[in-house]
Design a protein around this motif. Structure first.
Motif, mmCIF file in Angstrom:
data_model
loop_
_atom_site.group_PDB
_atom_site.id
_atom_site.type_symbol
_atom_site.label_atom_id
_atom_site.label_comp_id
_atom_site.label_asym_id
_atom_site.label_seq_id
_atom_site.Cartn_x
_atom_site.Cartn_y
_atom_site.Cartn_z
ATOM 1 N N THR A 29 0.828 -1.211 0.000
ATOM 2 C CA THR A 29 0.000 0.000 0.000
ATOM 3 C C THR A 29 0.858 1.254 0.000
ATOM 4 O OG1 THR A 29 -1.713 -1.206 1.222
ATOM 5 C CG2 THR A 29 -1.875 1.190 1.181
ATOM 6 N N LYS A 33 1.133 4.038 -2.970
ATOM 7 C CA LYS A 33 0.978 5.463 -2.665
ATOM 8 C C LYS A 33 2.166 6.267 -3.185
ATOM 9 C CE LYS A 33 -0.175 9.267 -0.554
ATOM 10 N NZ LYS A 33 -1.303 10.112 -0.995
ATOM 11 N N THR A 37 2.140 9.094 -6.213
ATOM 12 C CA THR A 37 2.501 10.467 -5.883
ATOM 13 C C THR A 37 3.731 10.934 -6.657
ATOM 14 O OG1 THR A 37 1.602 10.171 -3.657
ATOM 15 C CG2 THR A 37 3.065 12.037 -4.007
ATOM 16 N N LEU A 105 -6.724 6.403 -1.675
ATOM 17 C CA LEU A 105 -5.345 6.306 -1.196
ATOM 18 C C LEU A 105 -4.487 7.428 -1.758
ATOM 19 C CD1 LEU A 105 -3.013 4.771 0.210
ATOM 20 C CD2 LEU A 105 -2.821 3.381 -1.851
ATOM 21 N N SER A 106 -4.712 7.793 -3.010
ATOM 22 C CA SER A 106 -3.926 8.873 -3.613
ATOM 23 C C SER A 106 -4.182 10.204 -2.927
ATOM 24 C CB SER A 106 -4.254 8.983 -5.105
ATOM 25 O OG SER A 106 -5.597 9.392 -5.303
ATOM 26 N N SER A 109 -3.731 8.430 3.124
ATOM 27 C CA SER A 109 -2.562 7.669 3.570
ATOM 28 C C SER A 109 -2.968 6.237 3.881
ATOM 29 C CB SER A 109 -1.947 8.305 4.824
ATOM 30 O OG SER A 109 -2.694 7.958 5.966
ATOM 31 N N PRO A 110 -1.994 5.319 4.002
ATOM 32 C CA PRO A 110 -2.313 3.922 4.331
ATOM 33 C C PRO A 110 -3.015 3.733 5.662
ATOM 34 C CG PRO A 110 -0.120 4.062 3.401
ATOM 35 C CD PRO A 110 -0.577 5.471 3.611
ATOM 36 N N SER A 195 1.519 10.025 3.269
ATOM 37 C CA SER A 195 0.274 10.787 3.349
ATOM 38 C C SER A 195 0.264 11.892 2.311
ATOM 39 C CB SER A 195 0.100 11.402 4.747
ATOM 40 O OG SER A 195 1.160 12.305 5.017
ATOM 41 N N SER A 196 -0.930 12.451 2.091
ATOM 42 C CA SER A 196 -1.112 13.523 1.129
ATOM 43 C C SER A 196 -1.355 14.832 1.865
ATOM 44 C CB SER A 196 -2.295 13.218 0.199
ATOM 45 O OG SER A 196 -2.029 12.080 -0.579
#
Length: 379
Positions: A29, A33, A37, A105-106, A109-110, A195-196
């Motif tokens: 995962t 991600k 990204t 997820l994009s 975050s996991p 994370s985004s």
């Protein structure tokens, strides 16, 4: 001594295997991600490529299983009703859940993926109540546990969605140990993203919640399909709805991803990631879970799902280039507590159902024994 060691192996091996499965899931995962990204890989393209390869593996596996099994005379009968069910399984289990899941997820975050994944029992319980598949027995301890667990899971999901709190680890390297600093510097050079941006967190959570709801619907359809068609091989149904879900996802991606360059795979880890995800998700994980359930019972595998929170927290702190907040971990832990309470309630209900079933069988057997005696007396 040999019996004792054998029993220890029977307890230890499934435990270690299931913990390893959850760890591998989180690692993949985080890798997905990072690729989405850093490389800009489309989540829709990733779903199509991954499930195309997974469906191919399933076809080969199902063909080999059919050739090698002893009872080769039994043939599966696919009716129109079964086709419709497989179409719905592919739509809910792959097209909706996978595309929305990787898109969420994009944006997040996991650890948010783990938290929303733990909402599956809550959504399943709410669906069963709304569809009147479950009895509203407020005096039952199992039903009370499922209600309270659902409420706790919803509170945890709200916390992980809206509350951030202080940082556990910021993106800058701040450890006092030299070897940890070097490890984190190497990880940040690799660009492992966890994370985004904050403004996309809510959007990602809503997408993941919708994906989880779709998985809950998929579970209900799958259970009904297996009950209605016990003569059909399970792997054949899985292979068929995987193919249908892949075709549906491909048609959907043609509308959502119109950039031709997005379909070109880069030889910088994308192809390897797709192959590993297809092998792990399509073959390894399902086979291992089926083996553990046969050995330890139906509730053994679900008990390990909250381990994803532990791995997501560890990898988010040590092996990612982004920050991790206390609020995210706290909300995920609360959701995990609700998850365990719902599972416990389900176990209690199943135990009560088994006891009632045994009582009914005893009553029936006793009545069958008494009837001939009464008839003889009358004669």
């Amino acid at each position: 001594m040999w019996m004792m060691s054998n029993l220890k192996l029977q307890e230890t091996v499934p435990f270690v295997v299931m913990v390893a499965m959850e760890g591998c899931t989180i690692i993949l995962t985080i890798w997905v991600k990072s690729v989405m990204t850093n490389n800009g890989m489309s989540p829709f393209v990733f779903v199509v490529y991954t499930h195309s390869l997974s469906s191919l593996f399933l076809l080969l596996s199902s063909f080999l299983f059919r050739c090698c099994r002893r009872d080769s005379t039994q043939q599966s009968v696919f009716t129109w009703a079964l086709f419709v069910r497989c179409f719905l399984l592919g739509f809910t289990g792959i097209t909706v859940s996978q595309n929305l899941g990787f898109l969420g997820l994009s944006y997040s975050s996991p650890i948010l993926v783990c938290a929303m994944g733990l909402m599956i029992p809550s959504f399943s319980f709410l669906l069963s109540v709304s569809l009147r598949r479950a009895k509203l027995d407020w005096r039952s301890s199992g039903f009370q546990a499922k209600v309270s667990g659902t409420l706790i899971s919803i509170i945890g999901a709200i916390v992980v969605e809206l509350y951030k709190g202080e940082y556990i680890r910021k993106s800058s390297v701040s450890s006092s140990y030299w070897y940890i600093n070097q490890l984190q510097l190497r990880v940040e050079k690799l660009g492992l993203i966890f994370s985004s941006e904050k403004e996309h967190w809510v959007v990602g959570g809503l997408l993941l919640a919708t994906s989880t709801l779709s998985v809950s619907v998929w579970n209900i359809i799958q259970m009904g399909t297996m009950k209605l068609y016990p003569q059909v091989e399970v792997m054949e149904v899985v292979t068929f709805y995987s193919l249908l879900g892949t075709i549906q996802s491909a048609m959907l991606s043609l509308f959502l991803e119109r950039n031709p360059s997005a379909w070109k795979l880069k030889l910088n880890g994308e192809l390897l990631l797709i192959v590993l995800t297809a092998i792990f998700g399509g073959l390894v994980r399902s086979r291992v879970q089926h083996w553990c359930m046969n050995m330890k019972g139906p509730y053994y595998v679900p008990l390990f799902k909250p381990f994803g929170i532990v791995f997501a927290t560890i990898f988010g702190v040590s092996l990612s280039a982004n920050s991790l907040c206390y609020g995210s971990v706290m909300g995920a832990v609360i959701t995990g507590m609700g998850y365990f309470i719902i599972i416990w309630g389900q176990i209690r209900e199943d135990e009560k159902h088994d006891q009632d079933h045994c009582v009914d069988e005893n009553l029936e057997s006793s009545s069958e024994r008494k009837v001939p005696l009464l008839q003889e007396e009358d004669v």
